[in-house]
Write an enzyme that holds these catalytic residues in place. Structure first.
Site, PDB file in Angstrom:
ATOM      1  CG  ASP A   9      -3.739   5.156  -2.947  1.00 48.77           C
ATOM      2  OD1 ASP A   9      -4.099   5.463  -3.968  1.00 48.77           O
ATOM      3  OD2 ASP A   9      -4.202   5.809  -1.896  1.00 48.77           O
ATOM      4  CG  ASP A  37      -1.859   1.190   1.140  1.00 42.97           C
ATOM      5  OD1 ASP A  37      -2.286   1.712   0.303  1.00 42.97           O
ATOM      6  OD2 ASP A  37      -2.299   1.489   2.257  1.00 42.97           O
ATOM      7  CE1 TYR A  38       3.703   3.651  -4.601  1.00 41.15           C
ATOM      8  CE2 TYR A  38       1.737   2.893  -5.762  1.00 41.15           C
ATOM      9  CZ  TYR A  38       3.229   3.333  -5.823  1.00 41.15           C
ATOM     10  OH  TYR A  38       3.948   3.039  -6.846  1.00 41.15           O
TER      11      TYR A  38
END
Length: 263
Positions: free
Chosen positions: A211, A34-35
């Site tokens: 994301d 996950d960003y």
């Protein structure tokens, strides 16, 4: 679809129950990358705000740093409510959130919300300049673009209805940020597939949710996969602040814990 896997709420009991039904095949594990705060990082890049860039470069808790800067106090003295309010503004600013929205969400008076937002723009002048500039560019060009040049027309800016024009302004502010975030994860996905093949990995990408990328990975491949996954995602687009990725793994979609390499 049925259910829409991009829209299962993670914070509700029903959402977690649905996620818990997704189980890695025998001999495999789920890995999610996950960003971290990608839209705020892109906001820092597109606004060129020196204070926001410096906070990310220093690896600070960005919401605590924002509250401290706006309220003029040491970060250590920022309480949970103040940090939460700064977080709402940080994430809401790209969506054109005003004092009424902040007051409603934070449970504070409209005057207090107005004061905080005014302080925010005073302390982060690059963000104020960006908002004013992008709205003017959108009115002139009738569109805005992401960092990679993906164009979005905004005809609402020429509407006679003030509410429609306001919606168009919010879209003009938001698209270069949220649209760039969408571009970034697509680049990461495109680059990841050949890298997995080149490394001889059987891991496969099964889902993208906003994301986050979710992969199904043979148990013995995880330690080899994660560095490739992180490097690919963090290198998808060069920004003025670092892109960072957080990785979790687990047997079920709802039973994932932060990943750490085995010694």
């Amino acid at each position: 679809t049925d259910p829409n896997l991009q829209n299962i709420p993670i914070r509700t009991a029903l959402g977690r129950k649905i996620r818990n039904t997704f189980i890695a095949e025998k001999g495999n594990i789920l890995v999610a990358a996950d960003y971290s705060q990608i839209e705020l990082r892109i906001l820092a890049h597109v606004t060129r705000d020196e204070h926001l860039i410096a906070a990310f470069a220093a690896g600070e808790d960005i919401h605590r740093a924002t509250a401290a800067r706006v309220l003029g106090k040491p970060a250590a003295d920022v309480d949970a409510d103040e940090r939460a309010m700064a977080k709402m503004v940080n994430f809401g600013i790209a969506y054109g959130m005003g004092d009424f929205g902040l007051a409603t969400r934070a449970g504070i008076s409209r005057d207090a919300a107005k004061s905080f937002i005014a302080g925010y723009f005073e302390r982060y002048p690059g963000i104020r300049r960006y908002i004013d500039t992008i709205k003017e560019e959108a009115r002139t060009n009738g569109s805005v673009t992401t960092q990679l040049g993906r164009r979005r027309p905004i005809p609402e800016l020429r509407a006679g209805n003030p509410a429609l024009r306001a919606a168009g302004e919010r879209a003009a502010i938001n698209h270069p940020i949220q649209g760039t975030a969408a571009d970034v994860i697509k680049i990461a996905m495109i680059r990841l597939a050949p890298r997995l093949a080149e490394a001889g990995l059987k891991a496969r990408l099964v889902l993208q949710v906003h994301d986050e990328l979710l992969l199904e990975v043979p148990n013995g491949e995880v330690d080899r996969l994660v560095p490739i996954l992180v490097e690919t995602m963090e290198g998808a687009l060069a920004l003025d602040v670092p892109l960072t990725v957080e990785v979790k793994s687990g047997p079920r979609w709802d039973e994932m814990k932060p990943w750490s390499a085995r010694a």
